[in-house]
Design an enzyme around this catalytic site. Sequence first.
Site, PDB file in Angstrom:
ATOM      1  N   ASP A 307       0.859  -1.186   0.000  1.00 49.05           N
ATOM      2  CA  ASP A 307       0.000   0.000   0.000  1.00 49.05           C
ATOM      3  C   ASP A 307       0.893   1.234   0.000  1.00 49.05           C
ATOM      4  O   ASP A 307       1.999   1.216   0.542  1.00 49.05           O
ATOM      5  CB  ASP A 307      -0.897  -0.016   1.237  1.00 49.05           C
ATOM      6  CG  ASP A 307      -1.758   1.233   1.329  1.00 49.05           C
ATOM      7  OD1 ASP A 307      -2.464   1.531   0.362  1.00 49.05           O
ATOM      8  OD2 ASP A 307      -1.697   1.912   2.370  1.00 49.05           O
ATOM      9  N   ASP A 537      -1.587  -0.500   6.109  1.00 46.43           N
ATOM     10  CA  ASP A 537      -1.769   0.091   7.431  1.00 46.43           C
ATOM     11  C   ASP A 537      -3.210   0.416   7.757  1.00 46.43           C
ATOM     12  O   ASP A 537      -3.528   0.687   8.910  1.00 46.43           O
ATOM     13  CB  ASP A 537      -0.946   1.375   7.555  1.00 46.43           C
ATOM     14  CG  ASP A 537      -1.449   2.485   6.627  1.00 46.43           C
ATOM     15  OD1 ASP A 537      -2.108   2.156   5.616  1.00 46.43           O
ATOM     16  OD2 ASP A 537      -1.180   3.661   6.916  1.00 46.43           O
ATOM     17  N   ASP A 541      -6.989  -1.994   3.850  1.00 48.42           N
ATOM     18  CA  ASP A 541      -6.013  -3.024   3.477  1.00 48.42           C
ATOM     19  C   ASP A 541      -6.307  -4.366   4.133  1.00 48.42           C
ATOM     20  O   ASP A 541      -5.714  -5.382   3.753  1.00 48.42           O
ATOM     21  CB  ASP A 541      -4.600  -2.585   3.899  1.00 48.42           C
ATOM     22  CG  ASP A 541      -4.177  -1.287   3.235  1.00 48.42           C
ATOM     23  OD1 ASP A 541      -4.433  -1.134   2.034  1.00 48.42           O
ATOM     24  OD2 ASP A 541      -3.598  -0.434   3.928  1.00 48.42           O
TER      25      ASP A 541
END
Length: 783
Positions: A307, A537, A541
């Site tokens: 990410d 985080d 996700d």
Amino acid sequence: MSAALARGSSSPAGAASLGLTSDEAGRRLRELGANAVPQESPARWRRLASKFWAPVPWMLEAAIVLQLALGERIEAAVIAVLVCFNAALGYFQEGRAQATLQALRSRLALVASVRRDRIWRTIPAAELVPGDLIALSLGGVVGADARLLEGEVLLDQSMLTGESLPVEAGPGRTVYAGALVRRGEAVAEVTATGARTRFGRTAELVRTAHGASSQQQAVLRVVRNLAVFSGAVVVAQVAYASWLGMPTAEIVPLTLTAILAAIPVALPATFTLAAALGARSLARQGVLPTRLSAVDEAASLDVLCADKTGTLTRNELAVAAVRAVPGYDEQRVLAIASLASSAAGQDPVDAAVRAAASREESGGLRLVRLLPFDPATKMSEATATDPSGAVVRIVKGAFAKVYGICSAQPPAAAAAEELLARGFRVLGVALGAPAGPLQLIGLVALSDPPRSDSAALISELRAMGVETVIVTGDAPATAGVVARAVGLDGAICPPGPPPESVRPGQFAVFAGVFPEDKFHLVRAFQRSGHTVGMCGDGVNDAPALRQAQMGIAVSTATDVAKAAAGIVLTEAGLGGIVSAVREGRRTFQRILTYTLRSMTQKIAQMLVLAAGLAMTGRAVLTPLLMAILLIAGDFLAMSATTDNVRPSARPDHWRINELTIAGAALGVCSLAFCTGVVAAGHFGLRLGTRPLQTLTAVTLVFSGQAVFYAVRTRGRIWGSRPSLWVVLSSVADVGIISLLATLGLLMAPLPPAVVGLVLGAAAALALVLDTVKCAVLARLGMR
């Protein structure tokens, strides 16, 4: 909470609605349930019971039942202890990891300001219900999905949506549970709670996500191959024994011994112990594995989906570029812009400008009055005086808005377009007299900068055979800037759901994706045979973190992301990923050593039983001796989990078929040695049945040590020094069987000279096995 709220008389935005009554709120709470997503956790007894419900425990449990039926209680008790040891080790290691994770968790929104019975009060966020009026204020966390009624706020939703920049929200806008209020005050009506929120739907996707464990698959395939082979050997032995006319009372123990010889008793425990020791080593490096299987999966990781926001970047705005018009320089533009930036509050734009500016470069301007950022005009304004005492007006805000109140400057407009195309957020800074026209003096470009270690991490992972791709909900242009900054120069996938068929290297960036798209992208890589790591985080996700074989939550991750991940980085930065891959590969090499040793020895043991039967017409081992071999061989060989090994340069993968071939080749060599010793004892020394059984047990233990030292490295036997625990376990293994054999404990006695000769021959066998191993592994491409 504002002063008005504190007095309990009105909302911060003057909401006219009275909100719900306590009775109505209670009714809705009973009907719809608490505003929380259930944390599914199996009962302790279920977790413990699952350790007894797997292929290896099934085989051992069947052996226990058979021995009890034969009245062999001591042998049954020994095997029962082995089964319980396996189960206890796995149960307690998983329990420790989950307890540590529980200590890391924190609720996103603990309390909420809500209007009940015409009074504003603070209640636990779990008690919110649809229809409640809630107050949002600076620094607060949105407690449930809601629709804004009055007021305006600046929201940080990066943990939920992946958007790196805060968003302005006004009446009519939907805000999501978990978003952080960076500026402003507002009143909102709750529209969804619990599992029905956007957060809750993501949590449901997390619950259904599941990545297949290569560890489980490897254990099953090893057991399957050994079961097929042992089944054929057992059938052949029973047929031959029946042909010889052996009584049933002798055939049954012979069959039981053969079954025990085929079971890799300590294989599951070795996998667990190796992963637990790897996890302990990682914990010292600031990496917390919450699922032990993640340590094993790190060894075969070959695709890392990272990410962008908060993972590869710092998740904070910073000045990326400044463009000054003729007559001004960059530092002066920043210094003047900082005068129109609030020093109080949590506005990230103002904080970034002030952090980059130097007040000494403002040309002697002194701030008189500041009008903070107005969401309606998208500008902030300051009044200042210059050294002569003249009053000047400073405006800072969205470029389009500032440019619209200034005289046209085509070069500045072109520069702004160029910065916008590169994914930056562009501010305009203007200066002029209070009542006169304004002049655009420069542009300030903002971005969420990469972490200082991101580029080095990606380069190091690439050298280790791990391909990194960026997966983000942010815009393609913004993601592309970050990708180039960290060394990812590949193509950007068009916005939208990822292709059904995708391979590493096809795209470097997947931008504009939703949480379910990240989840499907991980599955797409997995379908093409890759071991996938997902690093993130935020709540958005979490589904992909759970689906990936190696889910990695960074140190700033939400509790939802940490709960979904298999590995949590407890320290800032991403260096823990490289550490996890290296430690995973060390763990894999240790498990590979044990597995190859186990397969070689099991094949040799089963064939020695068959050869001994053919040679003597009697069983050359008893179930009790085989149980001793299980303890002396299988469990002491678990010291391989502490051995000194070198991590592989490329990703490791379980190649069970090739491993079986290598085990069979080495097993044949060990069989030749053991058969030769048994033949010498039977035909040369004329040993009786019981002393010959002792000789067989001693020979199998010593040959097992030879196999162990031959296979503990992929190169030559002297390539690395064994660990202290390996040496101590070898001494214990050889010492225990030698003591039992020479003293005649639990077996018929043998002369010490015979035991010593077999030990010396086994040392020579290790060198032979080492040569065969190197040739076979090279042929199979496993060196």
